[in-house]
Design a protein around this motif. Sequence first.
Motif, PDB file in Angstrom:
ATOM      1  N   ASP A 105      -1.581  -8.255 -10.048  1.00 35.39           N
ATOM      2  CA  ASP A 105      -2.211  -8.004 -11.356  1.00 35.39           C
ATOM      3  C   ASP A 105      -2.910  -6.655 -11.278  1.00 35.39           C
ATOM      4  OD1 ASP A 105      -1.536 -10.452 -12.642  1.00 35.39           O
ATOM      5  OD2 ASP A 105      -3.085 -11.456 -11.463  1.00 35.39           O
ATOM      6  N   LEU A 106      -2.586  -5.793 -12.235  1.00 32.40           N
ATOM      7  CA  LEU A 106      -3.110  -4.428 -12.219  1.00 32.40           C
ATOM      8  C   LEU A 106      -3.544  -4.060 -13.629  1.00 32.40           C
ATOM      9  CD1 LEU A 106      -3.303  -2.067 -10.136  1.00 32.40           C
ATOM     10  CD2 LEU A 106      -1.097  -1.292 -10.979  1.00 32.40           C
ATOM     11  N   SER A 107      -4.681  -3.416 -13.758  1.00 34.16           N
ATOM     12  CA  SER A 107      -5.125  -2.955 -15.080  1.00 34.16           C
ATOM     13  C   SER A 107      -5.863  -1.642 -14.931  1.00 34.16           C
ATOM     14  CB  SER A 107      -6.023  -3.994 -15.753  1.00 34.16           C
ATOM     15  OG  SER A 107      -7.230  -4.141 -15.037  1.00 34.16           O
ATOM     16  N   PHE A 108      -5.804  -0.845 -15.977  1.00 36.13           N
ATOM     17  CA  PHE A 108      -6.578   0.402 -16.003  1.00 36.13           C
ATOM     18  C   PHE A 108      -6.827   0.785 -17.456  1.00 36.13           C
ATOM     19  CE2 PHE A 108      -2.142   1.658 -15.927  1.00 36.13           C
ATOM     20  CZ  PHE A 108      -2.042   2.695 -16.852  1.00 36.13           C
ATOM     21  N   SER A 109      -7.789   1.647 -17.673  1.00 40.87           N
ATOM     22  CA  SER A 109      -8.133   2.038 -19.042  1.00 40.87           C
ATOM     23  C   SER A 109      -8.191   3.548 -19.156  1.00 40.87           C
ATOM     24  CB  SER A 109      -9.479   1.436 -19.454  1.00 40.87           C
ATOM     25  OG  SER A 109     -10.491   1.838 -18.558  1.00 40.87           O
ATOM     26  N   THR A 110      -7.823   4.036 -20.368  1.00 50.09           N
ATOM     27  CA  THR A 110      -7.875   5.477 -20.670  1.00 50.09           C
ATOM     28  C   THR A 110      -8.776   5.689 -21.865  1.00 50.09           C
ATOM     29  OG1 THR A 110      -5.959   5.334 -22.127  1.00 50.09           O
ATOM     30  CG2 THR A 110      -5.526   5.761 -19.781  1.00 50.09           C
ATOM     31  N   GLY A 134      -6.714   0.199   1.327  1.00 53.79           N
ATOM     32  CA  GLY A 134      -7.485  -0.967   1.746  1.00 53.79           C
ATOM     33  C   GLY A 134      -6.710  -1.848   2.711  1.00 53.79           C
ATOM     34  N   GLU A 135      -7.073  -3.147   2.761  1.00 52.15           N
ATOM     35  CA  GLU A 135      -6.378  -4.083   3.626  1.00 52.15           C
ATOM     36  C   GLU A 135      -5.126  -4.599   2.925  1.00 52.15           C
ATOM     37  OE1 GLU A 135      -8.944  -7.173   5.094  1.00 52.15           O
ATOM     38  OE2 GLU A 135     -10.646  -5.802   5.279  1.00 52.15           O
ATOM     39  N   ILE A 136      -4.165  -5.042   3.730  1.00 53.38           N
ATOM     40  CA  ILE A 136      -2.892  -5.494   3.159  1.00 53.38           C
ATOM     41  C   ILE A 136      -3.121  -6.621   2.164  1.00 53.38           C
ATOM     42  CG2 ILE A 136      -0.692  -6.613   3.715  1.00 53.38           C
ATOM     43  CD1 ILE A 136      -0.757  -5.095   6.385  1.00 53.38           C
ATOM     44  N   SER A 137      -3.938  -7.606   2.547  1.00 62.16           N
ATOM     45  CA  SER A 137      -4.139  -8.764   1.679  1.00 62.16           C
ATOM     46  C   SER A 137      -5.274  -8.555   0.676  1.00 62.16           C
ATOM     47  CB  SER A 137      -4.435 -10.005   2.521  1.00 62.16           C
ATOM     48  OG  SER A 137      -5.576  -9.779   3.310  1.00 62.16           O
ATOM     49  N   LYS A 138      -6.043  -7.496   0.858  1.00 60.80           N
ATOM     50  CA  LYS A 138      -7.143  -7.199  -0.060  1.00 60.80           C
ATOM     51  C   LYS A 138      -7.096  -5.717  -0.415  1.00 60.80           C
ATOM     52  CE  LYS A 138     -10.071 -10.745   1.989  1.00 60.80           C
ATOM     53  NZ  LYS A 138     -11.277 -11.018   2.804  1.00 60.80           N
ATOM     54  N   PRO A 139      -6.069  -5.338  -1.179  1.00 61.00           N
ATOM     55  CA  PRO A 139      -5.895  -3.903  -1.452  1.00 61.00           C
ATOM     56  C   PRO A 139      -6.927  -3.362  -2.443  1.00 61.00           C
ATOM     57  CG  PRO A 139      -4.257  -5.173  -2.637  1.00 61.00           C
ATOM     58  CD  PRO A 139      -5.010  -6.144  -1.781  1.00 61.00           C
ATOM     59  N   LYS A 140      -7.060  -2.034  -2.400  1.00 56.63           N
ATOM     60  CA  LYS A 140      -7.888  -1.309  -3.364  1.00 56.63           C
ATOM     61  C   LYS A 140      -6.961  -0.360  -4.120  1.00 56.63           C
ATOM     62  CE  LYS A 140     -11.887  -1.276  -0.256  1.00 56.63           C
ATOM     63  NZ  LYS A 140     -12.786  -0.422   0.548  1.00 56.63           N
ATOM     64  N   VAL A 141      -7.327  -0.014  -5.333  1.00 57.99           N
ATOM     65  CA  VAL A 141      -6.461   0.852  -6.126  1.00 57.99           C
ATOM     66  C   VAL A 141      -7.242   2.012  -6.719  1.00 57.99           C
ATOM     67  CG1 VAL A 141      -6.761  -0.403  -8.305  1.00 57.99           C
ATOM     68  CG2 VAL A 141      -4.634   0.854  -7.882  1.00 57.99           C
ATOM     69  N   GLU A 142      -6.570   3.141  -6.811  1.00 56.33           N
ATOM     70  CA  GLU A 142      -7.103   4.313  -7.517  1.00 56.33           C
ATOM     71  C   GLU A 142      -5.982   4.824  -8.417  1.00 56.33           C
ATOM     72  OE1 GLU A 142      -9.658   7.684  -5.767  1.00 56.33           O
ATOM     73  OE2 GLU A 142      -7.652   8.571  -5.903  1.00 56.33           O
ATOM     74  N   ILE A 143      -6.258   4.952  -9.729  1.00 50.02           N
ATOM     75  CA  ILE A 143      -5.253   5.411 -10.687  1.00 50.02           C
ATOM     76  C   ILE A 143      -5.761   6.676 -11.368  1.00 50.02           C
ATOM     77  CG2 ILE A 143      -3.943   4.822 -12.765  1.00 50.02           C
ATOM     78  CD1 ILE A 143      -4.121   1.908 -11.959  1.00 50.02           C
ATOM     79  N   ARG A 187       0.822  -1.199   0.000  1.00 48.94           N
ATOM     80  CA  ARG A 187       0.000   0.000   0.000  1.00 48.94           C
ATOM     81  C   ARG A 187       0.862   1.257   0.000  1.00 48.94           C
ATOM     82  NH1 ARG A 187      -3.742  -1.058   5.090  1.00 48.94           N
ATOM     83  NH2 ARG A 187      -1.643  -1.324   5.952  1.00 48.94           N
ATOM     84  N   GLY A 188       0.400   2.268  -0.685  1.00 45.61           N
ATOM     85  CA  GLY A 188       1.124   3.526  -0.783  1.00 45.61           C
ATOM     86  C   GLY A 188       0.839   4.208  -2.103  1.00 45.61           C
ATOM     87  N   ASP A 189       1.611   5.262  -2.377  1.00 44.28           N
ATOM     88  CA  ASP A 189       1.451   6.035  -3.617  1.00 44.28           C
ATOM     89  C   ASP A 189       2.654   5.766  -4.529  1.00 44.28           C
ATOM     90  OD1 ASP A 189      -0.845   7.056  -2.574  1.00 44.28           O
ATOM     91  OD2 ASP A 189       0.019   8.979  -1.970  1.00 44.28           O
ATOM     92  N   TYR A 190       2.352   5.560  -5.821  1.00 46.35           N
ATOM     93  CA  TYR A 190       3.395   5.236  -6.805  1.00 46.35           C
ATOM     94  C   TYR A 190       3.233   6.137  -8.030  1.00 46.35           C
ATOM     95  CZ  TYR A 190       3.833   0.831  -4.188  1.00 46.35           C
ATOM     96  OH  TYR A 190       4.018  -0.105  -3.206  1.00 46.35           O
ATOM     97  N   SER A 191       4.364   6.271  -8.747  1.00 50.63           N
ATOM     98  CA  SER A 191       4.347   6.994 -10.016  1.00 50.63           C
ATOM     99  C   SER A 191       4.736   6.026 -11.125  1.00 50.63           C
ATOM    100  CB  SER A 191       5.327   8.174  -9.968  1.00 50.63           C
ATOM    101  OG  SER A 191       5.363   8.835 -11.214  1.00 50.63           O
ATOM    102  N   ASP A 248      -3.231  12.826 -14.415  1.00 52.16           N
ATOM    103  CA  ASP A 248      -3.459  14.196 -13.945  1.00 52.16           C
ATOM    104  C   ASP A 248      -4.548  14.158 -12.867  1.00 52.16           C
ATOM    105  OD1 ASP A 248      -1.523  15.234 -15.652  1.00 52.16           O
ATOM    106  OD2 ASP A 248      -2.946  15.327 -17.322  1.00 52.16           O
ATOM    107  N   THR A 249      -5.672  14.794 -13.116  1.00 50.71           N
ATOM    108  CA  THR A 249      -6.752  14.777 -12.111  1.00 50.71           C
ATOM    109  C   THR A 249      -7.873  13.830 -12.494  1.00 50.71           C
ATOM    110  OG1 THR A 249      -7.832  16.640 -13.204  1.00 50.71           O
ATOM    111  CG2 THR A 249      -6.287  17.155 -11.401  1.00 50.71           C
ATOM    112  N   LEU A 250      -7.722  13.161 -13.661  1.00 49.05           N
ATOM    113  CA  LEU A 250      -8.790  12.285 -14.148  1.00 49.05           C
ATOM    114  C   LEU A 250      -8.652  10.900 -13.517  1.00 49.05           C
ATOM    115  CD1 LEU A 250     -11.175  11.833 -16.113  1.00 49.05           C
ATOM    116  CD2 LEU A 250      -9.477  11.108 -17.822  1.00 49.05           C
ATOM    117  N   LYS A 251      -9.705  10.468 -12.838  1.00 44.42           N
ATOM    118  CA  LYS A 251      -9.711   9.140 -12.221  1.00 44.42           C
ATOM    119  C   LYS A 251     -10.062   8.113 -13.281  1.00 44.42           C
ATOM    120  CE  LYS A 251     -11.826   6.580  -8.420  1.00 44.42           C
ATOM    121  NZ  LYS A 251     -12.807   6.618  -7.305  1.00 44.42           N
ATOM    122  N   LEU A 252      -9.237   7.061 -13.368  1.00 41.63           N
ATOM    123  CA  LEU A 252      -9.405   6.051 -14.404  1.00 41.63           C
ATOM    124  C   LEU A 252     -10.050   4.790 -13.836  1.00 41.63           C
ATOM    125  CD1 LEU A 252      -5.875   6.381 -16.047  1.00 41.63           C
ATOM    126  CD2 LEU A 252      -7.973   7.567 -16.701  1.00 41.63           C
TER     127      LEU A 252
END
Length: 982
Positions: free
Chosen positions: A481-486, A453-462, A435-439, A465-469
């Motif tokens: 496993d991580l995925s996001f869409s633009t 979120g929880e260590i074993s059940k994390p949540k993600v926000e990507i 958990r934390g903030d990454y670039s 700029d200011t647009l939430k994906l």
Amino acid sequence: MKMRLLVLTFLWCSSYLFAQDYFPKNDGVKSKNNNYTAFTNAKIYVTPSQIIENGTLLIQNGKVVQAGKTVSIPKNAVTIDVSGKSIYPSFIDVYSDFGIEKPKRPSRRGRTAEYEPSREGFYWNDHIMPETNSISAFKYDSKKAKGLLEAGFGVVNSHLQDGIARGTGVLIALNTEGTDANRVLDDRSAQYFSFERSVIKNQSYPTSLMGTTALLRQMYSDMNWYAQGKSDTKDRSLEALIANKNLVQIFEAKDRGNDLLADQIGDANGIQYAIVAGGDEYENMAEIKATGAKYILPLNFPDAFDVSNPYQAGYVSLEDMRNWNQAPLNPKMMADNGISFSFTMHDSKSAAKFKENLMKAITYGLSKTKALEALTTVPAAILGKSSKIGTLQAGSYANFLITSGDVFEKSTTLYENWVQGNKTIVNDINVKDIRGDYSLYTNGATFKISISGEISKPKVEIKQDTLKLTSKISYANDWLDLSFSTDEGDKVYRMTGLVTESDELSGRLILPNGKESFFKADKLKGFEEKEKDEKDKKAPKIMPITYPNIGYGYTSIPQQETTLFKNATVWTGEEAGVLKNTDVLVKNGKITKIGTNLNAGSAKVVDATGKHLTAGIIDEHTHIALLDVNEAGQNSSAEVTMEDVVNIEDMNIYRNLAGGVTSGQLLHGSANPIGGRSAIIKLKWGESAKNMIYDNSPKFIKFALGENVKQSNWGSFSRFPQTRMGVEQVYMNYFQRGKEYDALKKSGKPYRYDQEMEVIAEILNGERFISCHSYVQSEINMLMKVADKFNFKINTFTHILEGYKVADKMKEHGVGASTFSDWWAYKYEVNDAIPYNAAIMHSQGITVAINSDDREMSRRLNQEAGKIVKYGGVSEEEAWKMVTINPAKLLHLDDRTGSIKVGKDADLVLWSDHPLSMYAKSEKTMVDGAVYFDLEKDKLQREAIAKERNELINMMLQEKESGKPTRKPMKKDKEEFHCDSL
């Protein structure tokens, strides 16, 4: 890896730990593992209030050896470093049905009730089953155990939840690797009771709460009689009850009124129950505290109603809206009042809902220390097992949780739940906290990744700029496993990587065009628990509790005032008659002076010029303010009392006060020839049932004649009596038995206490009075003749619509009459009713009252009295007496109330007009010198109710908008009782 191997070795070696030491071993070498396990550098909650920072917990053979700051670790110890982790005692559920199959109701044929027990050699009532031993039905349920372990529980106290007396429970350690030889901590952990009939038994009695209460009282009396060796027959139920009497006693009550009722039963028999509560105890804290009981609280707070449709919102009562708003306050209020309580998952929809409501209780002000006590030390104390479970003190079972932090924080991860030194992994303790903030820089663009979120059940926000994906994350077995869409979902990035000790995230990347690449996300900062918004920190606004806690309840209970009514037309109900321009002084709840030009002193002055002051109306026959009206399981219910089922929240109390009613006899219905004992109350809105019931109340009982008591038109064909002739034989039999019982009792010889016979004996001795439901002259004659045979008098014939036919005989017998003004033709046996009935009986010198038997008519008894002036030419004063002093005489209360006389209770009504007029309104209704209804205050209350409803509706709308669960509004019609209600 080395630590993992050590732990695996320890667990393999300890496989013999749970085998019984005197059993032979034929599949290998017999040995015993006496190694220790030491958990170091942990924050250890030895008890909820004894906390050790950077401490060591040492366990051996499933028990705690030591917990402390400086613990000497033996050489044969496996040491596990849990730096940064917290260790808590595992939770205990004191009220569960774990491992016990839920009882199922058998199919029934026909409508005829079963009156006899189905068993021989046991108690006469099938719903009394103290001989049940839950250990006999217990089967360890690994699937349910897994869910409980994941919720933090290590021990559950289980029993078969069926019947009124339910037998013994079984205390189980949720040891997944053990057997019942070590899981079963106590196979007779407690004895259980409830107010609910068995679902697997069909015996008809009891059909009501008051019947259940009477049955329990008789059961305890019979137990004592049996224990003295006085019974000629064997009763395995009573033998079990005697054998279990020194166990912990647990009673499922389910609401605050039943809490008090259960405690009364316990007090009468020298028993202090632990009480399974209903969650509404906050409405009556003083009386709940006075029980001295420990409570077991389900955390089943109601969801908000979906009130988005204004029409459907109208279905929801203010009472139910308040309950949603106030119920989560219950644990805090109990803690603040020094009431000891534990939590249970009983009645929780799921473990997740239980945890959610636990957190909610903390948000509403319950301290975390008290919450932990309610899950550990208090349930252990209830069960008398404080030296074995509930703490991490030396000698206790090694039942503990290892968590990432504060167990009551939403983001905390529960890693392991150890029970009797056996580990259940809930979440891998070795999972790295990513958990934390990454670039992330890829494909010419920079993205900010925030993992929470929880260590074993994390949540993600990507964000770009200011647009939430739109994004997804999955993290298991060290793989991310991580995925996001633009571009509105047109371009999808997919990443997979193995998490290492490095602070950066890296791995394989599939770009939106399908090309494979490499990604690296640099960590900017570690995860920090966000400060809760001010909204989350604070509990929502809590609506004030009123007395009673429904619409039109008062913010405080009305108090007696010194009051002077000036210049009223006073209807004394005495020889003085009606006095014009007269003053009445009330002090300390009594009428102290009547006259003209009285000095007010410090009294509150009420200008009554042009108004009428009367004694409060007394309803001799009513069924308002009751939770039950009939105990229909037997042809006699003399053992039950309506005092057990007074409903202090019945809105009809307030409505009756608005109609000038100050007292009423709450009667049993007419299901049986011999009904239950009455409750005579003053309508003190907002008071407890105990404070409503008259002090030194005259003793009354309801009898009944006519078609209802036969039940032959109710589809009940196996019950005696089926005819009016049979009704007479029931009376003859009971009075003869009562006579013989009384003679034995007075002889000084040993006798079995029988609640029914005690009441019948009271009637024969002139200590209890009969108010008899009656219609037809032949039956009225019959009961008077039965009474004459046994040398007592019927006190009152109620309804008595053919009284005009036998008025002379009634006068001769000395019985009074409580009738309707002009009811007629609502069933065949009232076909001969006439509106002149009251006047004719009155003309023969009979004391006549007008009653309601109806929650609506009781509000207008002043108008019913007015009809007697029309039908029969009775004077206004005499007609008024039929709803005041006459019912007081019938109830043997005329020395205390029913008229305006110095020294009597100040039960008064100030009317806007002539009291017999249909235009008259009660402006003030006073009971014992306190104003319980005020017309002006009523207007203000209506405005306050509308405002509060609107505020609660807005709060519920916000609850829905925030995504929290809601429930559909349902119209909840409360049953209005009549004589034949079942």
